[in-house]
Design a protein around this motif. Structure first.
Motif, PDB file in Angstrom:
ATOM      1  N   THR A   1       0.849  -0.872   0.396  1.00  0.00           N
ATOM      2  CA  THR A   1      -0.251  -0.350   0.159  1.00  0.00           C
ATOM      3  C   THR A   1       0.805   1.353  -0.172  1.00  0.00           C
ATOM      4  OG1 THR A   1      -0.102   0.243   2.391  1.00  0.00           O
ATOM      5  CG2 THR A   1      -1.675  -1.276   1.128  1.00  0.00           C
ATOM      6  N   MET A   2       1.475   1.149   0.377  1.00  0.00           N
ATOM      7  CA  MET A   2       2.881   1.968  -0.172  1.00  0.00           C
ATOM      8  C   MET A   2       3.402   3.334  -1.250  1.00  0.00           C
ATOM      9  SD  MET A   2       7.080   2.461   1.551  1.00  0.00           S
ATOM     10  CE  MET A   2       7.609   1.588  -0.387  1.00  0.00           C
ATOM     11  N   SER A   3       2.689   3.984  -1.645  1.00  0.00           N
ATOM     12  CA  SER A   3       2.726   4.895  -2.808  1.00  0.00           C
ATOM     13  C   SER A   3       3.902   5.642  -2.815  1.00  0.00           C
ATOM     14  CB  SER A   3       1.993   5.995  -2.961  1.00  0.00           C
ATOM     15  OG  SER A   3       2.281   6.840  -1.804  1.00  0.00           O
ATOM     16  N   LEU A   4       4.672   6.151  -4.187  1.00  0.00           N
ATOM     17  CA  LEU A   4       5.818   6.328  -4.358  1.00  0.00           C
ATOM     18  C   LEU A   4       5.796   7.870  -3.701  1.00  0.00           C
ATOM     19  CD1 LEU A   4       8.305   6.548  -5.884  1.00  0.00           C
ATOM     20  CD2 LEU A   4       7.870   7.279  -7.960  1.00  0.00           C
ATOM     21  N   ALA A   5       4.573   8.407  -3.109  1.00  0.00           N
ATOM     22  CA  ALA A   5       4.826   9.753  -3.231  1.00  0.00           C
ATOM     23  C   ALA A   5       5.333   9.710  -1.531  1.00  0.00           C
ATOM     24  CB  ALA A   5       3.210   9.984  -3.279  1.00  0.00           C
ATOM     25  N   THR A   6       5.165   8.394  -0.671  1.00  0.00           N
ATOM     26  CA  THR A   6       5.596   8.249   0.586  1.00  0.00           C
ATOM     27  C   THR A   6       6.933   8.135   0.797  1.00  0.00           C
ATOM     28  OG1 THR A   6       3.755   6.476   1.553  1.00  0.00           O
ATOM     29  CG2 THR A   6       5.578   6.337   2.111  1.00  0.00           C
ATOM     30  N   VAL A   7       7.462   7.663  -0.505  1.00  0.00           N
ATOM     31  CA  VAL A   7       9.512   7.670  -0.360  1.00  0.00           C
ATOM     32  C   VAL A   7       9.759   8.772  -0.962  1.00  0.00           C
ATOM     33  CG1 VAL A   7      11.094   6.565  -1.847  1.00  0.00           C
ATOM     34  CG2 VAL A   7       8.927   5.469  -1.332  1.00  0.00           C
ATOM     35  N   TYR A   8       8.999   9.688  -1.703  1.00  0.00           N
ATOM     36  CA  TYR A   8       9.648  11.319  -1.595  1.00  0.00           C
ATOM     37  C   TYR A   8       9.627  11.442  -0.251  1.00  0.00           C
ATOM     38  CZ  TYR A   8      10.276  10.649  -6.513  1.00  0.00           C
ATOM     39  OH  TYR A   8      10.676  10.659  -7.913  1.00  0.00           O
ATOM     40  N   LYS A   9       8.361  12.117   0.364  1.00  0.00           N
ATOM     41  CA  LYS A   9       7.436  12.573   1.591  1.00  0.00           C
ATOM     42  C   LYS A   9       9.233  11.707   2.768  1.00  0.00           C
ATOM     43  CE  LYS A   9       4.346  14.421   4.490  1.00  0.00           C
ATOM     44  NZ  LYS A   9       4.757  15.497   4.289  1.00  0.00           N
ATOM     45  N   THR A  10       8.396  10.482   2.697  1.00  0.00           N
ATOM     46  CA  THR A  10       9.943  10.347   4.043  1.00  0.00           C
ATOM     47  C   THR A  10      11.558  10.679   3.438  1.00  0.00           C
ATOM     48  OG1 THR A  10       8.623   8.297   4.192  1.00  0.00           O
ATOM     49  CG2 THR A  10      10.614   7.858   4.976  1.00  0.00           C
ATOM     50  N   MET A  11      11.864  10.945   1.987  1.00  0.00           N
ATOM     51  CA  MET A  11      13.200  11.485   1.870  1.00  0.00           C
ATOM     52  C   MET A  11      13.141  12.616   2.678  1.00  0.00           C
ATOM     53  SD  MET A  11      14.991   9.325   0.776  1.00  0.00           S
ATOM     54  CE  MET A  11      14.609   7.661   2.185  1.00  0.00           C
ATOM     55  N   GLU A  12      12.191  13.662   2.368  1.00  0.00           N
ATOM     56  CA  GLU A  12      12.354  15.012   2.617  1.00  0.00           C
ATOM     57  C   GLU A  12      12.276  15.372   4.477  1.00  0.00           C
ATOM     58  OE1 GLU A  12      12.653  17.490   0.932  1.00  0.00           O
ATOM     59  OE2 GLU A  12      13.365  16.156  -1.188  1.00  0.00           O
ATOM     60  N   ILE A  13      11.886  13.891   5.141  1.00  0.00           N
ATOM     61  CA  ILE A  13      12.051  14.326   5.924  1.00  0.00           C
ATOM     62  C   ILE A  13      13.007  13.842   6.802  1.00  0.00           C
ATOM     63  CG2 ILE A  13      10.620  13.379   8.257  1.00  0.00           C
ATOM     64  CD1 ILE A  13       8.073  12.789   7.062  1.00  0.00           C
ATOM     65  N   LEU A  14      13.842  12.496   5.932  1.00  0.00           N
ATOM     66  CA  LEU A  14      15.092  12.080   6.411  1.00  0.00           C
ATOM     67  C   LEU A  14      16.098  12.857   6.432  1.00  0.00           C
ATOM     68  CD1 LEU A  14      14.459   8.385   5.740  1.00  0.00           C
ATOM     69  CD2 LEU A  14      14.244   9.145   7.741  1.00  0.00           C
ATOM     70  N   LYS A  15      16.119  14.001   5.621  1.00  0.00           N
ATOM     71  CA  LYS A  15      17.176  14.742   5.366  1.00  0.00           C
ATOM     72  C   LYS A  15      16.791  15.703   6.801  1.00  0.00           C
ATOM     73  CE  LYS A  15      17.945  18.522   1.638  1.00  0.00           C
ATOM     74  NZ  LYS A  15      17.491  19.895   2.467  1.00  0.00           N
ATOM     75  N   GLU A  16      15.582  16.422   6.699  1.00  0.00           N
ATOM     76  CA  GLU A  16      15.724  17.435   7.532  1.00  0.00           C
ATOM     77  C   GLU A  16      15.544  16.902   8.727  1.00  0.00           C
ATOM     78  OE1 GLU A  16      11.398  19.282   9.698  1.00  0.00           O
ATOM     79  OE2 GLU A  16      11.797  18.829   7.629  1.00  0.00           O
ATOM     80  N   ILE A  17      15.096  16.556   9.002  1.00  0.00           N
ATOM     81  CA  ILE A  17      15.855  15.480  10.082  1.00  0.00           C
ATOM     82  C   ILE A  17      17.869  15.181  10.286  1.00  0.00           C
ATOM     83  CG2 ILE A  17      14.220  14.939  11.363  1.00  0.00           C
ATOM     84  CD1 ILE A  17      14.644  12.265  11.730  1.00  0.00           C
ATOM     85  N   GLY A  18      18.309  15.117   9.514  1.00  0.00           N
ATOM     86  CA  GLY A  18      19.537  14.791   9.135  1.00  0.00           C
ATOM     87  C   GLY A  18      20.134  13.383   9.316  1.00  0.00           C
TER      88      GLY A  18
END
Length: 141
Positions: free
Chosen positions: A49-66
């Protein structure tokens, strides 16, 4: 590793989801510098059920938290690296593989750039381009 990401996500106000943990764990366990589509394809069977958008959003979050670095190696899509230290990368112009370049000291070069521009440098990314050993062997055949 999972405890670190869990506490960092919560500390920064983000939800801890199985998909976010899986995305980070997949990225942290590889040196292949995948793009979002590669991560999505790798995890699709476990998280249908995971979407490609979830991957992109998660990458932005992971970048934001370093926890990840976003790499622009001159392709149509960004690559991701869980090794957030400053280090150069090399990309094969034939197969697209992106690898870390280890044991290169760029401190003097960075100092020269800072002195030559009067900038206070806060970050840098170095990319080298060539033909990987595997593709070189294919060219010989």
């Amino acid at each position: 590793m999972e405890i670190c990401i869990t506490s960092l996500l919560r500390e920064k106000g983000f939800k801890v989801t199985p998909q976010r943990l899986a995305i980070y764990n997949m990225l942290a366990s590889t040196h292949s510098h995948p793009n979002a589509e590669m991560i999505f394809n790798e995890l699709q069977a476990m998280y249908p059920t995971m979407s490609l958008a979830t991957v992109y959003k998660t990458m932005e979050i992971l970048k934001e938290i370093g926890l990840v670095k976003i790499l622009n190696a001159g392709e149509d899509s960004f690559r991701y690296d869980a090794d957030t230290s400053d280090h150069p990368h090399v990309r094969c112009m034939e197969c697209g593989q992106v690898e870390d370049v280890d044991n290169i000291d760029s401190v003097d070069f960075v100092k020269q750039v800072a002195q030559g521009t009067n900038y206070k440098l806060v970050n840098q990314q170095f990319y080298f381009y060539g033909i990987c050993p595997s593709c070189q062997r294919k060219e010989l055949n």
